[in-house]
Each structure stands twice: as structure tokens, then as C-alpha cells.
Enzyme design. Structure first.
Site, PDB file in Angstrom:
ATOM      1  N   GLU A  66       5.390   7.717  -6.868  1.00  0.00           N
ATOM      2  CA  GLU A  66       4.943   8.497  -5.725  1.00  0.00           C
ATOM      3  C   GLU A  66       3.632   8.126  -5.161  1.00  0.00           C
ATOM      4  OE1 GLU A  66       7.203   9.828  -3.810  1.00  0.00           O
ATOM      5  OE2 GLU A  66       8.943   8.976  -5.041  1.00  0.00           O
ATOM      6  N   HIS A  69       3.489   4.887  -3.197  1.00  0.00           N
ATOM      7  CA  HIS A  69       3.741   5.054  -1.974  1.00  0.00           C
ATOM      8  C   HIS A  69       2.555   5.575  -1.095  1.00  0.00           C
ATOM      9  CE1 HIS A  69       7.589   3.835  -2.742  1.00  0.00           C
ATOM     10  NE2 HIS A  69       8.124   5.019  -3.210  1.00  0.00           N
TER      11      HIS A  69
END
Length: 367
Positions: A66, A69
Site C-alpha cells: 500500500e 501505491h
């Protein structure tokens, strides 16, 4: 109005975004710890400790996924809003206005790329340090788990990152994001069915029986992928239908005549233009009313020359106009503004009146 945030425990900030751990993540952490600890057939304090290490390593890999991202989004100048760990993994939300295929695709691909980097680093560590014991087992597991995470997330279907990459590729080729989403959503459905077939039909075809664990995992994965893909498909299919809605497709050609015309003159202008609608212009040349030709034809022919347009005209509110090139992105807000105030828009191509659009036709086309 303050933006609503995901509920959960805020454990810090990364790139200006809150890092949130939902309570369900702790449940998954405990479950994974037990599964890993009991894999050998018995659960002891030692195996439980190793199970906790493996579960934490897996969650750490998801968190780094994450973070990747978020880093990619920031590299495109996007504000990262939050990074969330959930029961089934995580998600990163960031500013999404004026999205492009490049931003969408690269940001999605960054997560699996991070998992491959982690797997490579873990494999290199094992190759050059000759780790053994618990440390070696944990590092080997990290390498193996991150390869699986990367492969699974790269599957070409929504809601996986690979689905977003596929969406971006189709979007770039067709210049239509909704078309890309439809393709990626069908990909997600195929993947969901494929997981079930692989987990259940595979063992049966080879003469064996699927284990209870594989069946449960297949059903859980299907229950996540299929609804997410179906929701994306339904939304994007609706938006695709709306993409095809524009003024040009719904317009009824019209001719504009001054309010001083008689019914006879207006019908003559309509016949010359070959149209079935007439727009009446006021003293300031702004549209003031309209009528269909058949309504004016109801006036007896002997009276048409002396009958004013007021007898056949339906008033049009000032401002009830729309450009000839308008598409659904313009029509939907205009529909909200004018619904209940007018039954038509007058269509202008520049300054010229070229037609009318009935609002009921717009509403029917958008459904």
C-alpha cells in the site's frame, strides 16, 4: 464539509496520509498466526511464536504494498488521503480528479512491483547470508508470500491491481475509461470463477478430492471478487450508455421564426426547412416558445394567414437552452436544473437555433 475518514486505529502518517488499521485486521492477524502455528500438526508456544512472526511479516508486506501505491500517487502530484489495512488486505485512497490512464495504471502496478522487490530482497538475503533456523524460515516465507501477493494482485480483473492496469490499457486505446472498466470487470468475474474451478474441479479431474481448506478459501475469494467486479460492471455499463447520449442524437430539428409571423408564415418556413418543430423568437431574438408543426396544422387553412403564433405556441422559459455539441456530462446537470421548469431545451449551434430536445427523451435515454 470535512471529508469522512475510514474508521479504525490510526497508527501513524506516511506521505501526509493517515495509516489506519481496522479492527478486523487484528482478527485476521490472530487467525493467520493460529493457522501458521498449527500447520505442523500441533500448536505449542514455539510454533505460535513463529506463527505470529509469519503473520506479522505477511501484514507488513501488505502494508509496504500500500505504501508503494501511495508513493506512486505522490509522484504524480496527487494528495494521498489514507492508507488502510483491512480484513482482506488494504487500500490506499488518493486525489482522483482529472485521472489519466497513466496515473491509474502506474499507481496500480506499483503495489505488485513492491511485492516483487521484497521477494527479490528476501531471496538475495537467503542466497548471500545462508540464514537458518527460525530467521531463515521467516525470510524464505517472506520471499514466497510476496511472489504470491504479486501474482495474485496482477491477475487481470477488478478489484485486483492487475484489473486496474488492464482498465488503463483499454482506456488509453479507446479513450474511454468506462469501456476499460467494463473489460476489467469481466476479467474480475473470470478470475473469480477460475479460482473456484482451479480449487475444486482441479483435484476432481486429477482423481482426488478438494480439501475443506481449499474449498473454504475458494468460496471466500469468490465472495470478494465476484461482487466487486459485478458492481464495477453495473456502474460502468450504465455510464457507457450515458456516454452515448448527446444532444445530436436526441434533437428534433427546428426552424426559428419571429413572433410577428402568422401561422401560415411559420408553416411555410417549416416546410422550406423540412422540419417538424418551430421555435418562436421574442423581440430580443431569444427563444420564447415552440410548437410542433402538426399543432399549427390544426388551425383551419383559411384562418392561418390571420392567426398569430400565440394561439399555438407553448412558452419556453428564458435560458432553457443547450449547445448542439453537448454530451451527457453537460446534459445531466442541465436536466437537474430544468426538470419541472421546462419540458424542452432549445438547441443552439453558435447563435443559430437548430432544434429542440424534450427533457423526457433525455431522461429515458439516461436510464
Amino acid at each position: 464539509m470535512e471529508e469522512r475518514r475510514t474508521r479504525g486505529l490510526v497508527v501513524g502518517r506516511v506521505l501526509g496520509a493517515q495509516v489506519i488499521v481496522q479492527p478486523s485486521t487484528l482478527l485476521m492477524l490472530a487467525l493467520l498466526s493460529y493457522v501458521f502455528a498449527s500447520a505442523s500438526g500441533e500448536t505449542t508456544a514455539s510454533t505460535l511464536s513463529i506463527g505470529v512472526l509469519l503473520a506479522v511479516a505477511l501484514m507488513g508486506s501488505v502494508l509496504l504494498h500500500e505504501f508503494a501505491h501511495a508513493i506512486a500517487a505522490r509522484s504524480f502530484g496527487r494528495t494521498v488521503k489514507e492508507i488502510v489495512l483491512t480484513l482482506w488486505g488494504g487500500h490506499t485512497s488518493f486525489e482522483s480528479h482529472d485521472m489519466t490512464p497513466t496515473v491509474n495504471g502506474v499507481t496500480a502496478a506499483a503495489g505488485p512491483a513492491m511485492n516483487l522487490v521484497i521477494a527479490g530482497a528476501a531471496s538475495a538475503t537467503m542466497a548471500f547470508t545462508q540464514l537458518g533456523g527460525v530467521a531463515g524460515a521467516v525470510v524464505s516465507y517472506v520471499a514466497w508470500a510476496n511472489v504470491l501477493l504479486a501474482v495474485f494482485n496482477l491477475l487481470p480483473g477488478i478489484p485486483m491491481d492487475g484489473g486496474r492496469v488492464l482498465e488503463s490499457v483499454v482506456w488509453a486505446i479507446t479513450r474511454n475509461r468506462n469501456r476499460g472498466t467494463v473489460v476489467a470487470a469481466w476479467g474480475g468475474r473470470v478470475v473469480a470463477v477460475g479460482v473456484v474451478v482451479y480449487s475444486i474441479a482441479g483435484p476432481l479431474l486429477s482423481g482426488g478430492r478438494p480439501s475443506l481448506t481449499s474449498v473454504v478459501i475458494a468460496v471466500l475469494v469468490f465472495s470478494i471478487l465476484w461482487p466487486a467486479a459485478s458492481a464495477a460492471l453495473a456502474f460502468s455499463s450504465t455510464m457507457l450508455r450515458r456516454d452515448g447520449v448527446d444532444v445530436a442524437g436526441l434533437m428534433r430539428a427546428a426552424v426559428a421564426v419571429p413572433y410577428t409571423y402568422s401561422v401560415h408564415e411559420a408553416l411555410g418556413a417549416a416546410a422550406t426547412a423540412g422540419v417538424e418543430e418551430v421555435v418562436v423568437l421574442g423581440a430580443d431574438d431569444a427563444p420564447a416558445g415552440r410548437f410542433p408543426v402538426e399543432q399549427a396544422q390544426a388551425v383551419p387553412e383559411s384562418a392561418r394567414l390571420t392567426t398569430s403564433l400565440q394561439s399555438v405556441t407553448t412558452p419556453v422559459p428564458r435560458g432553457s437552452e443547450i449547445p448542439a455539441g453537448a454530451a451527457s456530462d453537460v446534459m445531466i446537470p442541465a436536466l437537474r436544473e430544468w426538470w419541472g421548469k421546462s419540458d424542452v431545451w432549445v438547441v443552439r449551434d453558435g447563435k443559430a437555433v437548430v432544434g429542440i430536445v424534450r427533457l423526457v427523451d433525455v431522461l429515458a435515454a439516461l436510464k
